[in-house]
Design an enzyme around this catalytic site. Structure first.
Site, mmCIF file in Angstrom:
data_model
loop_
_atom_site.group_PDB
_atom_site.id
_atom_site.type_symbol
_atom_site.label_atom_id
_atom_site.label_comp_id
_atom_site.label_asym_id
_atom_site.label_seq_id
_atom_site.Cartn_x
_atom_site.Cartn_y
_atom_site.Cartn_z
ATOM 1 N N LYS A 1 -12.785 0.311 -5.157
ATOM 2 C CA LYS A 1 -12.330 1.349 -6.079
ATOM 3 C C LYS A 1 -13.159 1.347 -7.351
ATOM 4 O O LYS A 1 -13.424 2.392 -7.922
ATOM 5 C CB LYS A 1 -10.857 1.093 -6.444
ATOM 6 C CG LYS A 1 -9.887 1.647 -5.426
ATOM 7 C CD LYS A 1 -8.458 1.509 -5.916
ATOM 8 C CE LYS A 1 -7.945 0.117 -5.673
ATOM 9 N NZ LYS A 1 -6.484 -0.006 -5.796
ATOM 10 N N ARG B 1 -11.265 -7.061 6.005
ATOM 11 C CA ARG B 1 -11.352 -5.738 5.390
ATOM 12 C C ARG B 1 -12.234 -4.838 6.229
ATOM 13 O O ARG B 1 -13.115 -5.316 6.935
ATOM 14 C CB ARG B 1 -12.053 -5.791 4.020
ATOM 15 C CG ARG B 1 -11.543 -6.732 3.030
ATOM 16 C CD ARG B 1 -12.449 -6.742 1.800
ATOM 17 N NE ARG B 1 -12.274 -5.563 0.984
ATOM 18 C CZ ARG B 1 -11.271 -5.406 0.129
ATOM 19 N NH1 ARG B 1 -10.362 -6.353 -0.003
ATOM 20 N NH2 ARG B 1 -11.170 -4.324 -0.587
ATOM 21 N N GLU C 1 -2.318 -0.816 -5.651
ATOM 22 C CA GLU C 1 -2.282 -0.850 -7.105
ATOM 23 C C GLU C 1 -2.700 0.550 -7.562
ATOM 24 O O GLU C 1 -3.754 1.033 -7.176
ATOM 25 C CB GLU C 1 -3.304 -1.896 -7.575
ATOM 26 C CG GLU C 1 -3.214 -2.211 -9.021
ATOM 27 C CD GLU C 1 -4.258 -3.268 -9.418
ATOM 28 O OE1 GLU C 1 -4.755 -3.999 -8.540
ATOM 29 O OE2 GLU C 1 -4.569 -3.319 -10.612
HETATM 30 P P1 ATP Z 1 -10.555 -2.289 -3.731
HETATM 31 O O1 ATP Z 1 -11.096 -3.626 -3.355
HETATM 32 O O2 ATP Z 1 -11.180 -1.153 -3.045
HETATM 33 O O3 ATP Z 1 -10.501 -2.079 -5.204
HETATM 34 P P2 ATP Z 1 -7.911 -3.240 -3.610
HETATM 35 O O4 ATP Z 1 -7.743 -4.294 -2.600
HETATM 36 O O5 ATP Z 1 -8.019 -3.648 -5.019
HETATM 37 O O6 ATP Z 1 -9.075 -2.280 -3.180
HETATM 38 P P3 ATP Z 1 -5.206 -2.390 -3.537
HETATM 39 O O7 ATP Z 1 -4.626 -1.159 -4.102
HETATM 40 O O8 ATP Z 1 -4.869 -3.682 -4.146
HETATM 41 O O9 ATP Z 1 -6.774 -2.171 -3.524
HETATM 42 O O10 ATP Z 1 -4.990 -2.427 -1.976
HETATM 43 C C1 ATP Z 1 -3.805 -2.079 -1.311
HETATM 44 C C2 ATP Z 1 -3.839 -2.695 0.053
HETATM 45 O O11 ATP Z 1 -4.942 -2.186 0.799
HETATM 46 C C3 ATP Z 1 -4.017 -4.200 -0.018
HETATM 47 O O12 ATP Z 1 -3.106 -4.802 0.873
HETATM 48 C C4 ATP Z 1 -5.434 -4.410 0.410
HETATM 49 O O13 ATP Z 1 -5.600 -5.647 1.048
HETATM 50 C C5 ATP Z 1 -5.682 -3.238 1.354
HETATM 51 N N1 ATP Z 1 -7.106 -2.918 1.400
HETATM 52 C C6 ATP Z 1 -7.903 -2.599 0.365
HETATM 53 N N2 ATP Z 1 -9.171 -2.414 0.766
HETATM 54 C C7 ATP Z 1 -9.181 -2.611 2.100
HETATM 55 C C8 ATP Z 1 -10.198 -2.577 3.103
HETATM 56 N N3 ATP Z 1 -11.459 -2.286 2.811
HETATM 57 N N4 ATP Z 1 -9.841 -2.839 4.379
HETATM 58 C C9 ATP Z 1 -8.562 -3.122 4.678
HETATM 59 N N5 ATP Z 1 -7.561 -3.173 3.799
HETATM 60 C C10 ATP Z 1 -7.853 -2.929 2.509
HETATM 61 MG MG MG Z 2 -6.383 -5.204 -5.439
#
Ligand code: ATP
Ligand code: MG
Length: 554
Positions: free
Chosen positions: A269, A259, A32
């Site tokens: 983020k 994760r 995102e």
């Molecule tokens: P955050 O929780 O840091 O805000 P997010 O999951 O909202 O991250 P996205 O941009 O939606 O961020 O994530 C893109 C991809 O990266 C998704 O498939 C998500 O599952 C993966 N992802 C995000 N954080 C992690 C993590 N700590 N370990 C593994 N994969 C991750």
């Molecule tokens: Mg997300």
């Protein structure tokens, strides 16, 4: 690429063996664009692009999951592309935006209405929450649940046309208000949001919810395996419900993995954004941040991140990986690739009393002790040198193999010197260590074969160049900065950045370009700052020290 097998790779292999998906493997990385990527995202990137690369004909899409209109998304999208590229992955022409599917999502939503599987609900957000029930109590049906297809279509079209205000109506899936899975209790699939979107402008004032848009994006693109993190496990029934009810041609399979969490950092983020906005760091690319851009600026090579992700592997078990593991991956890669140099971080003058005042010479130095192919360079030597402050002790224990009165040490690539003592120069006020050298020991070994245990580094005072060196350390002082405190920011490490402005480096570094790695012998790995370093005005970032001092401290 990684040969490490894991449960996801096993599933994909058995799907292939069973002839599923006509033998295709198509994955996606779906960020995102609402922030910069961090090391946790790298785990997902390495998995998705890695799986695609390991299977012949495999493809990984980069898809911006941009269904939520917010500001500054262009900057974020650009940084994300730069980071994925820098990590070494290629999406070719497989770049997609969920916002390109807005019209199709809308058609799917109308289709659900026509199947009597969706309805427009006028309850407020609060009321919807009250009606939802709890984990132990079933929810109650919305009074709007039995609206007719015609009425729903009319209301939904008017939602799209902008006739209603935000929060007054939502489109909900009609599933089961008594489901033990809260995600199945008539989840919202469209909401009114009167904000412009960075790609579609003001064309839409209704936007799809994540659960609706994500599975459909996967299906539209023909994704075979939709790999996501564990928090989506409870959403999987909904993912499958939409695809089944809408009879999509492709039926991607969602598989969840744990994760990445790291010690001494926060990962979300939202929290990283707080650090940036409250100016507790210098930006998203502050070298102390575990963002991809921060790691890059610090001098972490992309190969170290890939090696780290391969090493930690993929599983369903939640854990927190020691930051030392990532730091070791940096050391391992840089140990192979970084040319060596001599640099003094905290200078102390060393005077060789029996070396002629006017004389100077050039000594041969290896650029890498184990790689002759990396070549040699000449380093100037003369009567006055700088050594590291910590390499002299007036009153040293027996095991101190550095300079102390009466002890002999080797100056790296140069001569054996014997320490005489330390004096204050009355004219300059500077402390000066005095020694004598053995002229027969050029290159560093004594002709009579006597053993000299310690070797220290040095830089010619006459030739050395001044530099700024930024010593970065962990951003937080606690392994889990979020545990036991109201605000994770109280656990910031006040010593996470130390700026040294009086460092003296060997003159060959005077012309170093920005963005180059070096090992300063006996100190660590350093990187010319990509933004602030200029030849003649050197700025080095410490990427990582040679040894893990944190584990010792524990
Ligand atoms: P955050 O929780 O840091 O805000 P997010 O999951 O909202 O991250 P996205 O941009 O939606 O961020 O994530 C893109 C991809 O990266 C998704 O498939 C998500 O599952 C993966 N992802 C995000 N954080 C992690 C993590 N700590 N370990 C593994 N994969 C991750
Ligand atoms: Mg997300």
């Amino acid at each position: 690429m990684s040969e490490h097998k894991d449960f996801i790779r096993d599933i994909i292999a058995s799907d292939l063996a069973a002839g599923k998906n006509e033998g295709r493997v198509v994955t996606r990385f779906p960020p995102e664009p609402n922030g910069y990527l961090h090391i946790g995202h790298a785990k997902s990137i390495c998995l998705n692009f890695g799986v695609a690369a390991e299977n012949s004909g495999g493809i990984c899409h980069l898809r911006f999951d941009d269904t939520n209109p917010t500001k500054e998304e262009v900057e974020y999208a650009e940084s994300i592309m730069e980071d994925v590229k820098w990590l070494g992955f290629v999406w070719g022409d497989k770049l997609f935006y969920a916002s390109d599917y807005f019209e199709r999502f809308y058609e799917y939503a109308e289709q659900l209405i026509k199947l009597e599987l969706a309805y427009v609900c006028d309850l407020s957000a609060d009321e919807i929450r009250q009606y939802r029930g709890t984990l132990t109590e079933p929810g109650r049906d919305s009074p709007y649940r039995s609206r007719s297809i015609t009425e729903n279509l009319d209301l939904f079209r008017r939602m799209r046309a902008g006739e209603f205000s935000e929060g007054s109506h939502v489109l909900r899936a009609k599933i089961d208000m008594a489901s033990p899975n809260l995600n199945m209790r008539d989840p919202a699939i469209y909401r009114i949001k009167k904000s412009s979107h960075h790609r579609t402008g003001d064309k839409w004032c209704i936007y799809p919810m994540y659960d609706f848009a994500h599975c459909l994006s996967d299906a539209i693109e023909g994704i075979t395996h939709s790999l996501c993190t564990l928090e989506f496990q409870d959403h999987r029934p909904l993912y499958n419900w939409f695809l089944e009810k809408l009879q999509t041609r492709h039926r991607p399979r969602q598989i969840e993995f744990s994760r990445l969490n790291l010690t001494y950092t926060v990962m979300s983020k939202r929290k990283l954004l707080q650090l940036v906005e409250e100016q507790l760091v210098e930006g998203w690319d502050d070298p102390r941040m575990l963002t991809i851009s921060g790691l890059r600026r610090r001098g972490c090579p992309p190969g170290a991140i890939r090696a780290f992700c391969a090493m930690i592997g993929i599983s369903k078990k939640d854990s927190r990986i020691d930051m030392g593991v990532l730091e070791n991956c940096m050391r391992e890669e840089l140990n192979e690739s970084a040319p060596r140099a001599l640099g003094i971080l905290r200078p102390l003058k060393l005077i060789i009393d029996n070396y002629p005042e006017q004389e100077e010479e050039e000594l041969e130095a290896m650029n890498h002790p184990k790689k002759p192919e990396m070549g040699k360079r000449m380093v100037p030597f003369c009567r006055e040198l700088y050594i590291e402050e910590s390499d002299f002790l007036a009153d040293a224990p027996r095991k101190f193999f550095r300079l102390t009165p009466g002890r002999e040490v080797r100056l790296r690539f140069a001569y054996l010197v014997t320490c005489k003592g330390i004096e204050k120069n009355e004219a300059t006020g500077e402390l000066e260590v005095h020694c004598t050298y053995d002229p027969a020991s050029r290159g560093g070994s004594a002709p009579d074969g006597r053993k000299v245990k310690g070797t220290i580094h040095w830089v010619s005072a006459r030739h050395g160049i001044k530099a700024q060196v930024r010593l970065y350390d962990r951003l937080f002082k606690e392994e889990d900065p979020e545990s036991g405190v109201d605000d994770f920011k109280t656990n910031l490490n006040p010593a996470s950045l130390e700026i040294l402005t009086n460092c003296i480096l060997e003159p060959s570094l005077g012309q170093a370009a920005a963005g180059k790695h070096y090992q300063f012998e006996r100190q660590g790995y350093f990187y010319t700052d990509p933004q602030d370093h200029k030849p003649g005005q050197p700025v080095f970032n410490r990427t990582v020290s040679l040894r893990d001092s944190w584990n010792k401290r524990k």
